[in-house]
Design an enzyme around this catalytic site. Structure first.
Site, short mmCIF file in Angstrom:
data_model
loop_
_atom_site.label_atom_id
_atom_site.label_comp_id
_atom_site.label_asym_id
_atom_site.label_seq_id
_atom_site.Cartn_x
_atom_site.Cartn_y
_atom_site.Cartn_z
N GLU A 319 7.62 -6.35 -2.60
CA GLU A 319 6.55 -7.11 -3.25
C GLU A 319 7.07 -8.46 -3.73
OE1 GLU A 319 3.49 -6.60 -7.04
OE2 GLU A 319 5.35 -5.47 -6.97
N HIS A 320 8.15 -8.45 -4.49
CA HIS A 320 8.79 -9.68 -4.96
C HIS A 320 10.18 -9.76 -4.33
CE1 HIS A 320 6.28 -8.19 -8.40
NE2 HIS A 320 5.79 -9.42 -8.32
#
Length: 437
Positions: A319-320
């Site tokens: 996600e990040h």
């Protein structure tokens, strides 16, 4: 190729999915059958909330009047950053028309959804940022009606800072609801009479599962499960900053993966020594979450080359994704699977989570392989249109009739035949061989 795991996760993002699926199935069935009464029952039993569901303007004013001016300024600044980035995204896509043939004009018209539902979690933490990340982006896209929901905070309605952020971002209706019952209420149009066309926003595994199960009936932004972070680091990285960033995301919750991919074994070992110390120094709520997340979901992977790291990172599709390494432009060009990319030590996930501008509602559970995070594009529908004169119809109709007959679709072909017969009487055309069976 040598890829070595110094630490492996004992659980995966799917470990707890079955339990959530069973609970959500039962709740959605009950809410669809009994409507608002079922929602009120769940609000009472799960959140101990018996007050009004729809937050009135008077209640918003009462609950936000004591928000400190400094807090208001910070929220307005951050919401403005998100709104400006979203407006720039909106400006990057435009209506257009193009003449594909003489007399045949086609085009695209960008039309926003009519109703958007924005879920703002408030459980372990008051997620102020999630309010403006979703609501401000929807309004920048031009959505006429934005319904925002958030959980009662400690039995006293929506957290006043979250409520203020919803208001500043432009929410049209605010509901004091959390969890599955909030998602269902927005999807079914309960309390508002306006079923959502799309539901967006992060949440726990039950919220994520509710969105997944309702997908199709409504649109959704992403399959947003527990927050994830991956850090790519080479020997030039600062192990203290790398460890800090891993812990900074692990505090999201017990099921939040934190991954380190590196070409430096010594850095990896240094970071692994620092993480437990940083976790131990956190306040109790964050400490409990981060300790479980690192223990059960944390991984450290050592690779021989940066090319190997790219292969590993793209497989995890975090996600990040942070890059603490030399030659940032090389990494920007080489990596392809991530929710949002943070280039350089100066740029950390927390900045993106709160104030820098790009949206923090991002795909998890490997969905970054095929999906992007929340943006104005999620609320816009690029609707197509076409118009042609009779000379263009002559060209298009003949090819359409022949292809339709090759497919065996005689009725399709005859819609072309009939136009040619009307517009060009007495003329002959190659319309293919009529379908006989």
């Amino acid at each position: 190729m040598t890829i070595e795991h110094l630490k492996r996760a004992t659980k995966t993002p799917e470990t707890e999915t079955d339990t959530a699926r069973k609970v959500v199935t039962e709740m959605l069935a009950a809410i669809e059958a009994r409507g608002e009464d079922a929602v009120r029952d769940y609000a009472r039993s799960l959140d101990n909330w018996t007050g009004e569901i729809v937050v009135s303007p008077e209640e918003i004013e009462r609950r936000t009047r004591d928000v400190p001016e400094g807090v208001k300024r910070d929220i307005a600044f951050a919401a403005g950053q998100v709104r400006r980035f979203a407006e720039a995204q909106r400006d990057s896509v435009k209506d257009f028309s193009v003449e594909l043939l003489p007399g045949l004009t086609t085009g695209q018209k960008l039309v926003p959804c009519n109703v958007a539902g924005c879920y703002v979690p408030t459980g372990r933490y008051a997620h102020i940022a999630s309010a403006y990340m979703s609501v401000a982006t929807a309004k920048a896209a031009g959505v006429p009606t934005v319904v925002a929901c958030s959980t009662p905070y400690r039995g006293e309605g929506i957290h006043p800072y979250v409520l203020y952020a919803m208001q500043v971002a432009g929410a049209d209706v605010i509901l004091t609801l959390g969890g599955v019952q909030a998602v269902a209420a927005m999807a079914f149009g309960l309390f508002t009479g306006k079923p959502a066309d799309i539901i967006v926003g992060p949440g726990n595994k039950y919220v994520a599962e509710a969105k997944r199960m309702l997908f199709g009936r409504v649109g959704i932004d992403v399959f947003a499960g527990p927050s994830e972070v991956a850090v790519i680091a080479d020997a030039s990285a600062d192990p203290a900053i790398v460890a800090s960033d891993l812990v900074g995301q692990a505090e999201h919750g017990h099921e939040s993966p934190a991954w380190l991919f590196t070409t430096s074994r010594s850095l990896a070992e240094d970071v692994m020594g620092r993480v437990p110390q940083l976790i131990a120094a956190l306040p109790p709520t964050a400490r409990e979450a981060a300790r479980a997340a690192w223990r059960d979901y944390g991984e450290v992977v050592v690779c021989d080359s940066r090319e190997e790291i790219v292969a590993v990172s793209d497989r995890y599709a975090s996600e990040h994704l942070e890059i603490h390494a030399a030659d940032l432009d090389w990494w920007l060009g080489a990596l392809s699977n991530y929710g949002s990319l943070f280039l350089g030590e100066e740029t950390t996930v927390a900045f993106g989570d709160k104030t820098s501008g790009p949206n923090h509602i991002l795909p998890t559970k490997f969905a970054a392989r095929y999906s992007a995070g929340l943006s104005v594009h999620k609320f816009l529908r690029p609707l197509t249109w076409q118009r042609m004169d009779r000379e263009a119809c002559r060209t298009i109709a003949q090819a359409t009739a022949r292809i339709s007959r090759l497919e065996g679709m005689e009725a399709h072909a005859r819609t072309a035949d009939d136009r040619l017969a009307k517009y060009f009487p007495g003329q002959s055309f190659d319309l293919g061989v009529a379908v006989s069976a």
